[in-house]
Enzyme design. Structure first.
Site, PDB file in Angstrom:
ATOM      1  CB  ALA A  69      -0.910   0.002   1.223  1.00 15.80           C
ATOM      2  CG  ASP A  70       2.346   5.266  -1.831  1.00 18.38           C
ATOM      3  OD1 ASP A  70       3.189   5.443  -0.928  1.00 18.38           O
ATOM      4  OD2 ASP A  70       2.105   6.124  -2.707  1.00 18.38           O
ATOM      5  CB  THR A  71      -1.347   5.941   2.900  1.00 20.37           C
ATOM      6  OG1 THR A  71      -1.868   4.604   2.920  1.00 20.37           O
ATOM      7  CG2 THR A  71      -2.411   6.904   3.415  1.00 20.37           C
TER       8      THR A  71
END
Length: 195
Positions: A69-71
């Site tokens: 994931a990349d937030t």
């Protein structure tokens, strides 16, 4: 049971995944670093980053399911990153004070065994209260804003600056669990059977 690999060293993502599937996963953090790509739309960039993180870790393991994931936090349509100094945290907190920001997570899941890859994104609106300087300074002194996207942690003391959210709370913490479960089910993984 399928082997699940979390491609992240984030303690928050680790705790969220544990909430969903217990201790039935291992952590293999990659070394991929996001690079600025001003020509790429923000949503595409976030998904791209999650995909690259997942692919890198998938190349290191021989089987199983890799989750990455990349937030990011968007304020006025612009990415605001993670402050590494108190001055930067102060600047970011003043910027988001009294505004509705958006937390966007790119999510990629790779099923190595089936040679399948699924990528998506989740967006949550977050209304930040108007903060007085004293409140900003007090929050900075906790050190919590440092190294947090948007300079706050909703799961910590940062909860006191969040008036309301619209969407997935877990996405704001760093891993959209509803969206992740949907993908895992598509890949034949039933989280209710994992304890």
């Amino acid at each position: 049971m399928r082997e699940i690999v979390l491609a992240s060293a984030s303690p928050r993502r680790k705790e969220l995944l544990r909430q969903l599937i217990g201790d039935n996963f291992k952590i293999v953090p990659g070394s991929y670093h996001e690079k600025p790509q001003p020509e790429m739309p923000v949503l595409d960039l976030i998904i791209h980053n999650s995909r690259e993180k997942a692919r890198e870790v998938a190349s290191l393991v021989s089987f199983g399911i890799v989750i990455a994931a990349d937030t990011v936090v968007l304020c006025d349509g612009e990415i605001i990153g993670k402050p590494h100094t108190k001055d930067k945290a102060r600047e970011m907190l003043r910027k988001i004070s009294g505004k509705k920001i958006h937390v966007v997570t790119g999510l990629t899941v790779i099923d190595i065994d089936a040679n399948l890859q699924k990528s998506t994104s989740e967006t949550t609106g977050v209304r930040i209260k108007i903060m007085q300087d004293a409140e900003i300074e007090g929050y900075i002194e906790t050190s919590e804003p440092l190294d947090k996207a948007g300079a706050f942690a909703i799961q910590g003391k940062g909860a006191i600056i969040v008036e309301r959210i619209e969407g997935d709370y877990f996405n704001v913490v760093g891993l959209p669990l509803f969206r992740l479960n949907t993908i895992l089910r598509e890949l034949g993984v039933d989280v209710l059977e994992m304890t």
